[in-house]
Enzyme design. Structure first.
Site, short mmCIF file in Angstrom:
data_model
loop_
_atom_site.label_atom_id
_atom_site.label_comp_id
_atom_site.label_asym_id
_atom_site.label_seq_id
_atom_site.Cartn_x
_atom_site.Cartn_y
_atom_site.Cartn_z
N GLU A 134 0.85 -1.21 0.00
CA GLU A 134 0.00 0.00 0.00
C GLU A 134 0.88 1.25 0.00
O GLU A 134 1.89 1.31 0.69
CB GLU A 134 -0.87 0.00 1.26
N TYR A 173 -6.95 6.83 -0.11
CA TYR A 173 -7.75 8.00 -0.51
C TYR A 173 -8.02 8.81 0.74
O TYR A 173 -8.84 8.43 1.58
CB TYR A 173 -9.06 7.48 -1.11
N ALA A 217 -6.62 9.03 3.50
CA ALA A 217 -6.48 8.37 4.81
C ALA A 217 -5.59 9.18 5.74
O ALA A 217 -4.66 9.85 5.29
CB ALA A 217 -5.89 6.98 4.63
N ALA A 256 -20.21 1.76 3.95
CA ALA A 256 -19.51 1.30 2.74
C ALA A 256 -20.44 0.50 1.82
O ALA A 256 -20.29 0.54 0.59
CB ALA A 256 -18.30 0.46 3.14
N HIS A 276 -14.53 -3.52 14.38
CA HIS A 276 -14.47 -2.08 14.11
C HIS A 276 -14.80 -1.32 15.40
O HIS A 276 -15.74 -1.70 16.11
CB HIS A 276 -15.46 -1.71 12.99
N GLN A 295 -7.79 -4.81 8.59
CA GLN A 295 -7.07 -3.81 9.37
C GLN A 295 -5.79 -4.48 9.86
O GLN A 295 -5.72 -5.71 9.97
CB GLN A 295 -7.96 -3.41 10.56
N LYS A 314 7.62 3.42 1.88
CA LYS A 314 9.02 3.18 2.26
C LYS A 314 9.58 2.01 1.46
O LYS A 314 9.37 0.84 1.83
CB LYS A 314 9.11 2.84 3.76
P1 FAD Z 1 -18.29 0.34 7.12
O1 FAD Z 1 -18.19 -0.96 6.45
O2 FAD Z 1 -19.41 1.23 6.71
O3 FAD Z 1 -18.37 0.06 8.69
C1 FAD Z 1 -18.23 1.09 9.65
C2 FAD Z 1 -18.99 0.72 10.91
O4 FAD Z 1 -20.39 0.74 10.65
C3 FAD Z 1 -18.68 -0.69 11.43
O5 FAD Z 1 -18.76 -0.65 12.83
C4 FAD Z 1 -19.83 -1.53 10.84
O6 FAD Z 1 -20.07 -2.70 11.60
C5 FAD Z 1 -20.99 -0.55 10.89
N1 FAD Z 1 -22.00 -0.74 9.85
C6 FAD Z 1 -21.80 -1.11 8.56
N2 FAD Z 1 -22.98 -1.14 7.90
C7 FAD Z 1 -23.94 -0.78 8.80
C8 FAD Z 1 -25.36 -0.60 8.73
N3 FAD Z 1 -26.02 -0.82 7.60
N4 FAD Z 1 -26.01 -0.21 9.85
C9 FAD Z 1 -25.35 0.04 11.01
N5 FAD Z 1 -24.00 -0.11 11.14
C10 FAD Z 1 -23.31 -0.52 10.05
N6 FAD Z 1 -9.79 5.43 5.41
C11 FAD Z 1 -9.61 6.44 4.55
O7 FAD Z 1 -10.05 7.58 4.80
N7 FAD Z 1 -8.94 6.26 3.36
C12 FAD Z 1 -8.41 5.06 3.01
O8 FAD Z 1 -7.80 4.92 1.94
C13 FAD Z 1 -8.60 3.95 3.91
N8 FAD Z 1 -8.13 2.71 3.60
C14 FAD Z 1 -8.39 1.65 4.45
C15 FAD Z 1 -7.96 0.36 4.09
C16 FAD Z 1 -8.20 -0.72 4.94
C17 FAD Z 1 -7.75 -2.09 4.54
C18 FAD Z 1 -8.86 -0.52 6.19
C19 FAD Z 1 -9.09 -1.67 7.12
C20 FAD Z 1 -9.30 0.75 6.54
C21 FAD Z 1 -9.07 1.85 5.69
N9 FAD Z 1 -9.52 3.13 6.00
C22 FAD Z 1 -9.31 4.18 5.13
C23 FAD Z 1 -10.19 3.39 7.30
C24 FAD Z 1 -11.72 3.23 7.19
O9 FAD Z 1 -12.24 4.24 6.36
C25 FAD Z 1 -12.29 3.33 8.61
O10 FAD Z 1 -11.92 2.21 9.36
C26 FAD Z 1 -13.79 3.59 8.73
O11 FAD Z 1 -14.08 3.93 10.09
C27 FAD Z 1 -14.70 2.44 8.37
O12 FAD Z 1 -14.71 2.18 7.03
P2 FAD Z 1 -15.50 0.87 6.47
O13 FAD Z 1 -15.43 0.96 5.00
O14 FAD Z 1 -14.98 -0.35 7.13
O15 FAD Z 1 -16.98 1.21 6.99
#
Ligand code: FAD
Length: 295
Positions: free
Chosen positions: A17, A49, A51, A127, A152, A179, A275
Site C-alpha cells: 500500500e 484515498y 487516509a 460502505a 471495528h 485492518q 518506504k
Molecule cells: P463500514 O463498512 O461502513 O463500517 C463502519 C462501521 O459501521 C462498522 O462498525 C460496521 O459494523 C458498521 N456498519 C456497517 N454497515 C452498517 C449498517 N447498515 N447499519 C449500522 N451499522 C453498520 N480510510 C480512509 O479515509 N482512506 C483510506 O484509503 C482507507 N483505507 C483503508 C484500508 C483498509 C484495509 C482498512 C481496514 C481501513 C481503511 N480506512 C481508510 C479506514 C476506514 O475508512 C475506517 O476504518 C472507517 O471507520 C470504516 O470504514 P469501512 O469501509 O470499514 O466502513
C-alpha cells in the site's frame, strides 16, 4: 486484471500500500518511492484515498501510473462518508475512464466536525451504499472492502460487525482486506467466525511493519489493535535506535507473514507507508518463499 482473480491463485502473494502526498511539493518523492516499490513486482499495489487526514487529489494519478507505467495491478481506495453523491459519481467515472479496474470501497472515518450532524441527510452512511453505487455505474469493476479482525471500533460486538461485513459481500464486494493486527491468532479466530457466518470471499491479511517507536502509538490510536507483549519488548529494547528498530520491525512483520503463509493465509497486503527500503527488506526476507513467483 481483477484482483479477485489474482487472489484465486493459491500460491503466496504479497502486495503493498502507498499513500498520496498532502502537497504537490512532495509528489516527486512519493512518485520515486512508488516506482521503487513497483519495481519489486508485487501482486498488486493499493493507493489510499484521504487516509489519516491526507488529500485524495493524487490518488488516481498514482494508481494510473502504477498500472500503466509499471505494469503492476492497482487498487484504488475510495471513501464516501464525507462526500456528496455527485463527487462520488465523478470519482467512479474518472476511475473507469482511466482504466483502473479495482476499487477498495470504504466508508471513511467520520470527520470530528461532522460527528454531531444529522446523518439521515448524508448521501452515504456505510460502505455498503458505496459498493451498491459502484455496482450500478461501473458493474465490471472488482470491488474490495475493509474488515476488522479485532472488531471495528464503532461496533458493539463481533457478531454485529460480521453481520454488516456480510452485507458488504452480498452487495458485491469480491474480497476483503483486514485492518492491521500484530497477533496472528486474532486473525485465525476472525477467519473462523467469518466462514461460520457464510462469508467465503478471499481475505487479504493487512500487515503493518512498525519501523519507528513513534508509529506504535499512532497505529493503536488509528486501529485500536492489540499489541502483544512480545512486540512491546522489541519497541522497549530497540525503539531508541532507529536502525535496530527498523531491522526488528521488518523481522517481526516477516515472521507474521511466514506464519500466515504456513497456516494457509496466502495473500498478505503490507502497509509499506511509501518506504521502499521496508518493502525491499520484506521481499528479501521472503525471497525463497516467493522466489518462484516473483523471479
Ligand atoms: P463500514 O463498512 O461502513 O463500517 C463502519 C462501521 O459501521 C462498522 O462498525 C460496521 O459494523 C458498521 N456498519 C456497517 N454497515 C452498517 C449498517 N447498515 N447499519 C449500522 N451499522 C453498520 N480510510 C480512509 O479515509 N482512506 C483510506 O484509503 C482507507 N483505507 C483503508 C484500508 C483498509 C484495509 C482498512 C481496514 C481501513 C481503511 N480506512 C481508510 C479506514 C476506514 O475508512 C475506517 O476504518 C472507517 O471507520 C470504516 O470504514 P469501512 O469501509 O470499514 O466502513
Amino acid at each position: 486484471m481483477k484482483i479477485a482473480n489474482i487472489l484465486k491463485d493459491e500460491r503466496p502473494s504479497v502486495s503493498f500500500e502507498v499513500f498520496p502526498p498532502k502537497q504537490r511539493s512532495s509528489l516527486e518523492s512519493v512518485e520515486r518511492a512508488v516506482k521503487e516499490i513497483a519495481a519489486l513486482k508485487p501482486a498488486f499495489m493499493s493507493v489510499t484515498y484521504g487516509a489519516g487526514g491526507g488529500t485524495s487529489e493524487y490518488t488516481l494519478e498514482i494508481a494510473k501510473t502504477i498500472k500503466k507505467s509499471y505494469c503492476v495491478e492497482t487498487l484504488e481506495h475510495l471513501t464516501c462518508v464525507s462526500s456528496s453523491k455527485d463527487t462520488v459519481l465523478r470519482q467512479i467515472e474518472a476511475i473507469k475512464e482511466n482504466g483502473v479496474e479495482n476499487i477498495l470501497a470504504l466508508r471513511g472515518d467520520i470527520p470530528a466536525e461532522m460527528a454531531d450532524c444529522d446523518k439521515k441527510s448524508w448521501d452515504y452512511n456505510h460502505a455498503t451504499e458505496l459498493i451498491l453505487q459502484i455496482k450500478d455505474v461501473y458493474p465490471e469493476c472488482c470491488i474490495g472492502a475493509a474488515c476488522y479482525p479485532e472488531v471495528h471500533p464503532e461496533s458493539s460486538n463481533s457478531k454485529e460487525d460480521i453481520r454488516h461485513l456480510k452485507e458488504k459481500v452480498d452487495a458485491g464486494c469480491e474480497f476483503l482486506t483486514t485492518q492491521m493486527f500484530f497477533d496472528n491468532s486474532l486473525l485465525y479466530s476472525f477467519l473462523y467466525r467469518l466462514r461460520e457466518a457464510g462469508v467465503t470471499v478471499p481475505v487479504v491479511a493487512g500487515i503493518m511493519p512498525i519501523t519507528r517507536a513513534s508509529q506504535v502509538e499512532k497505529a493503536i490510536r488509528l486501529s485500536g489493535c492489540h499489541v502483544p507483549q512480545r512486540f512491546k519488548s522489541i519497541v522497549d529494547r530497540f525503539g531508541s535506535d532507529p536502525e535496530a528498530m527498523k531491522q526488528a520491525g521488518i523481522a517481526y512483520a516477516t515472521d507474521q507473514i511466514i506464519d500466515l503463509f504456513a497456516n494457509g493465509v496466502s495473500n498478505v497486503h503490507v502497509y509499506s507507508m511509501n518506504k521502499p527500503d521496508v518493502a525491499k527488506g520484506i521481499f528479501s526476507n521472503l525471497s525463497c518463499i516467493l522466489g518462484k513467483i516473483y523471479e
